[in-house]
Design an enzyme around this catalytic site. Structure first.
Site, PDB file in Angstrom:
ATOM      1  N   PHE A   1       0.822  -1.189  -0.073  1.00 51.30           N
ATOM      2  CA  PHE A   1       0.061   0.013  -0.004  1.00 51.30           C
ATOM      3  C   PHE A   1       0.771   1.383  -0.053  1.00 51.30           C
ATOM      4  O   PHE A   1       2.175   1.096   0.562  1.00 51.30           O
ATOM      5  CB  PHE A   1      -0.924  -0.070   1.156  1.00 51.30           C
TER       6      PHE A   1
ATOM      7  N   ASP B   1       6.852  -3.488   8.641  1.00 53.54           N
ATOM      8  CA  ASP B   1       5.297  -3.109   8.272  1.00 53.54           C
ATOM      9  C   ASP B   1       4.530  -4.430   8.409  1.00 53.54           C
ATOM     10  O   ASP B   1       4.647  -4.991   7.405  1.00 53.54           O
ATOM     11  CB  ASP B   1       5.275  -2.418   7.079  1.00 53.54           C
TER      12      ASP B   1
ATOM     13  N   HIS C   1      -0.408  -5.900   7.706  1.00 55.96           N
ATOM     14  CA  HIS C   1      -1.275  -7.247   7.389  1.00 55.96           C
ATOM     15  C   HIS C   1      -1.140  -8.183   8.236  1.00 55.96           C
ATOM     16  O   HIS C   1      -1.542  -9.530   8.252  1.00 55.96           O
ATOM     17  CB  HIS C   1      -0.864  -7.822   5.833  1.00 55.96           C
TER      18      HIS C   1
ATOM     19  N   GLN D   1      -7.119  -0.125  10.407  1.00 57.35           N
ATOM     20  CA  GLN D   1      -7.922   0.402   9.678  1.00 57.35           C
ATOM     21  C   GLN D   1      -8.977  -0.653   9.158  1.00 57.35           C
ATOM     22  O   GLN D   1      -8.851  -1.929   9.518  1.00 57.35           O
ATOM     23  CB  GLN D   1      -7.219   1.025   8.378  1.00 57.35           C
TER      24      GLN D   1
ATOM     25  N   LYS E   1      -8.464  -4.317   7.976  1.00 58.70           N
ATOM     26  CA  LYS E   1      -7.534  -5.254   8.679  1.00 58.70           C
ATOM     27  C   LYS E   1      -7.970  -6.294   9.588  1.00 58.70           C
ATOM     28  O   LYS E   1      -9.102  -6.207  10.154  1.00 58.70           O
ATOM     29  CB  LYS E   1      -6.613  -4.332   9.549  1.00 58.70           C
TER      30      LYS E   1
ATOM     31  N   ARG F   1       6.020  15.493  24.597  1.00 57.93           N
ATOM     32  CA  ARG F   1       6.309  15.382  26.084  1.00 57.93           C
ATOM     33  C   ARG F   1       7.121  14.069  26.339  1.00 57.93           C
ATOM     34  O   ARG F   1       7.285  13.218  25.792  1.00 57.93           O
ATOM     35  CB  ARG F   1       5.010  15.102  26.671  1.00 57.93           C
TER      36      ARG F   1
ATOM     37  N   TYR G   1       3.276  21.223  29.929  1.00 63.63           N
ATOM     38  CA  TYR G   1       3.430  22.236  28.913  1.00 63.63           C
ATOM     39  C   TYR G   1       4.890  22.155  28.807  1.00 63.63           C
ATOM     40  O   TYR G   1       5.542  23.196  28.949  1.00 63.63           O
ATOM     41  CB  TYR G   1       2.916  23.381  29.498  1.00 63.63           C
TER      42      TYR G   1
ATOM     43  N   ARG H   1      -2.081  10.163  19.078  1.00 62.67           N
ATOM     44  CA  ARG H   1      -2.748   9.027  20.056  1.00 62.67           C
ATOM     45  C   ARG H   1      -4.019   8.478  19.594  1.00 62.67           C
ATOM     46  O   ARG H   1      -4.743   9.382  19.181  1.00 62.67           O
ATOM     47  CB  ARG H   1      -2.981  10.022  21.678  1.00 62.67           C
TER      48      ARG H   1
HETATM   49  C1  PLP Z   1       1.269  -2.735   4.216  1.00 64.18           C
HETATM   50  C2  PLP Z   1       0.459  -1.346   4.682  1.00 64.18           C
HETATM   51  N1  PLP Z   1       1.297  -0.355   5.470  1.00 64.18           N
HETATM   52  C3  PLP Z   1       0.812   0.594   6.102  1.00 64.18           C
HETATM   53  C4  PLP Z   1      -0.697   0.800   5.838  1.00 64.18           C
HETATM   54  C5  PLP Z   1      -1.407   2.082   6.277  1.00 64.18           C
HETATM   55  O1  PLP Z   1      -2.392   1.793   7.397  1.00 64.18           O
HETATM   56  P1  PLP Z   1      -3.404   3.062   7.566  1.00 64.18           P
HETATM   57  O2  PLP Z   1      -4.521   2.930   6.382  1.00 64.18           O
HETATM   58  O3  PLP Z   1      -3.818   2.336   9.166  1.00 64.18           O
HETATM   59  O4  PLP Z   1      -2.766   4.191   7.557  1.00 64.18           O
HETATM   60  C6  PLP Z   1      -1.480  -0.023   5.190  1.00 64.18           C
HETATM   61  C7  PLP Z   1      -2.946  -0.364   4.980  1.00 64.18           C
HETATM   62  O5  PLP Z   1      -3.686   0.572   5.230  1.00 64.18           O
HETATM   63  C8  PLP Z   1      -0.967  -1.280   4.370  1.00 64.18           C
HETATM   64  O6  PLP Z   1      -1.500  -2.413   3.792  1.00 64.18           O
END
Ligand code: PLP
Length: 411
Positions: A97, A168, A171, A194, A197, A226, A233, A243
């Protein structure tokens, strides 16, 4: 089975819907209402995200997890925590992605694309080695579809060249490499929650690590700079409010209770499907590596060798869809062929490097072949079904194969 393809007016192999996504029930409702009624809706004063961070970290063999707003920001924060400086290089795969590469640009660094392996769809260590320059500072391997990358080889390269490895794992919730949770193997891991997922709260992300210093850096960057023990502050580093919220934390806590069973089901169904489809000429499921102790199957990936099958990918996918199997060709172009990269449309980022960057010259032949000719996906929710569901998928493939001659005239 009625042998006429549904595409040409025959009966469909599958008329029922497959398992849907997301899966939720009363437990989620109760947890969400509890968070609502507590009146503590933000991470700084609530208990949900903190509980989730601890459970998620331990599930992935990590000491630390930091919940953030999505799985793009998590990558960017990890890059910032690693100290990547402007215009330094980060190696990424092109079969992923957008976010894997744009998070690098948003950290003001240059994404450098290395090719994937044709059979595993994951970054090829040889291609990573070839992409290393004096400016390389990090690698972001993607556990594509939920199958862990060859982390031993990547860590060896990283050690040799003093690089940070950010997995990353968007998935790969619950996936395991040599029986270790993904996200615990490189310096940091990044997950997304997201909607699509395998573990979701609509939106959300998390960074995992076993490194105390990196964890502290990520905590600071996601919380307006922080520091632990500092004043409200008192802001130390370039940062913002990234967050994760308490409502998302509540849903993630209730959803997490289902993850283990769901992951086992997906992995069992995925392996079953791969074995059954292995009998069909020209269909090659993503090769499972010996080090994969658990594949999370966010996607079921396969390749189509058109000549061996006797029809084009487009015709096969169209025929399968007509039989009631939701299937797609996946990423249609390598990431570096997106207009964003062809036009160096990086906004205020990379002001100097972008003058010299020419992504039109990038060539990753395996990725190009998968995008243009061979790749195909089934989505994770299908794998939450029964063995009968898998058998229906196989039946549809067999039916399309038996009728391949009728498809051969189609483009
Ligand atoms: C391989 C990969 N990395 C990063 C992301 C980014 O995640 P997000 O959509 O939560 O920003 C996604 C999918 O959305 C993804 O499939």
């Amino acid at each position: 089975m009625n042998d006429t393809l549904a595409l040409f007016g025959g009966n469909k192999v599958r008329t029922q819907a497959f398992a849907g996504w997301p899966v939720f029930g009363e437990e989620d409702e109760q947890r969400l209402m509890r968070a609502l009624r507590s009146g503590r809706w933000g991470k700084l004063n609530g208990a949900e995200v903190a509980e989730f961070e601890a459970s998620f970290a331990s599930l992935h063999d990590c000491k630390h997890a930091i919940g953030v707003v999505n799985g793009t920001v998590s990558l960017r924060i990890a890059l910032m925590a690693a100290g990547i400086q402007a215009e330094e290089e980060v190696i990424v795969p092109p079969y992923t992605f957008l976010a894997t590469a744009t998070a690098v640009v948003e950290a003001n660094a240059v994404p450098v694309f290395a090719d994937i392996d044709l059979e595993t769809f994951n970054l090829d260590p040889k291609s990573i080695e070839a992409a290393i320059t004096p400016k390389t500072r990090a690698i972001i391997p993607v556990h594509m579809a939920g199958q862990p990358v060859d982390m031993d080889a990547i860590l060896a390269i990283a050690k040799k060249h003093n690089l940070t490895v950010i997995e990353d794992a968007a998935h790969a919730h619950g996936a395991r490499y040599k029986n270790r949770g993904v996200g615990s193997i490189g310096h940091m891991g990044s997950f997304s929650f997201q909607s699509s997922k395998n573990l979701t709260s609509g939106e959300g992300g998390i960074i995992t690590t076993n490194d105390e210093k990196l964890a502290e850096a990520c905590r600071s960057i996601h919380n307006c700079g922080r520091i632990t023990g500092g004043l409200w502050y008192e802001h130390h580093v370039m940062s913002a409010n990234y967050r994760l919220g308490e409502f998302q934390g509540a849903i993630l806590n209730s959803q997490l209770a289902r993850l283990e069973d769901q992951t086992k089901t997906r992995d069992a169904n995925g392996q079953y499907l791969a074995t059954q489809l292995g009998h069909i000429p020209g269909i090659y499921s993503q090769r499972r590596t010996a080090e994969t102790t658990r594949h999370s199957y966010h996607l079921f990936l396969f390749r189509i060798e058109e000549k061996q099958f006797g029809a084009t990918r487009a015709a096969i996918l169209k025929a399968l869809a007509a039989e009631g199997i939701p299937v797609s060709g996946g990423y249609a172009i390598p990431l570096y062929r997106q207009p964003l990269f062809l036009n160096n449309a990086f906004g205020p980022y990379l002001p100097n490097a972008s003058k010299a960057l020419d992504f039109a010259k990038v060539s990753c032949p395996n990725c190009e072949k998968i995008c243009a000719e061979q790749g195909a996906w089934l989505e994770q929710s299908l794998l939450l079904g029964t063995q009968k569901d898998m058998d229906d998928i196989v039946l549809a493939f067999e039916k399309v194969y038996l009728n391949r001659n009728l498809l051969s005239a189609m483009p």
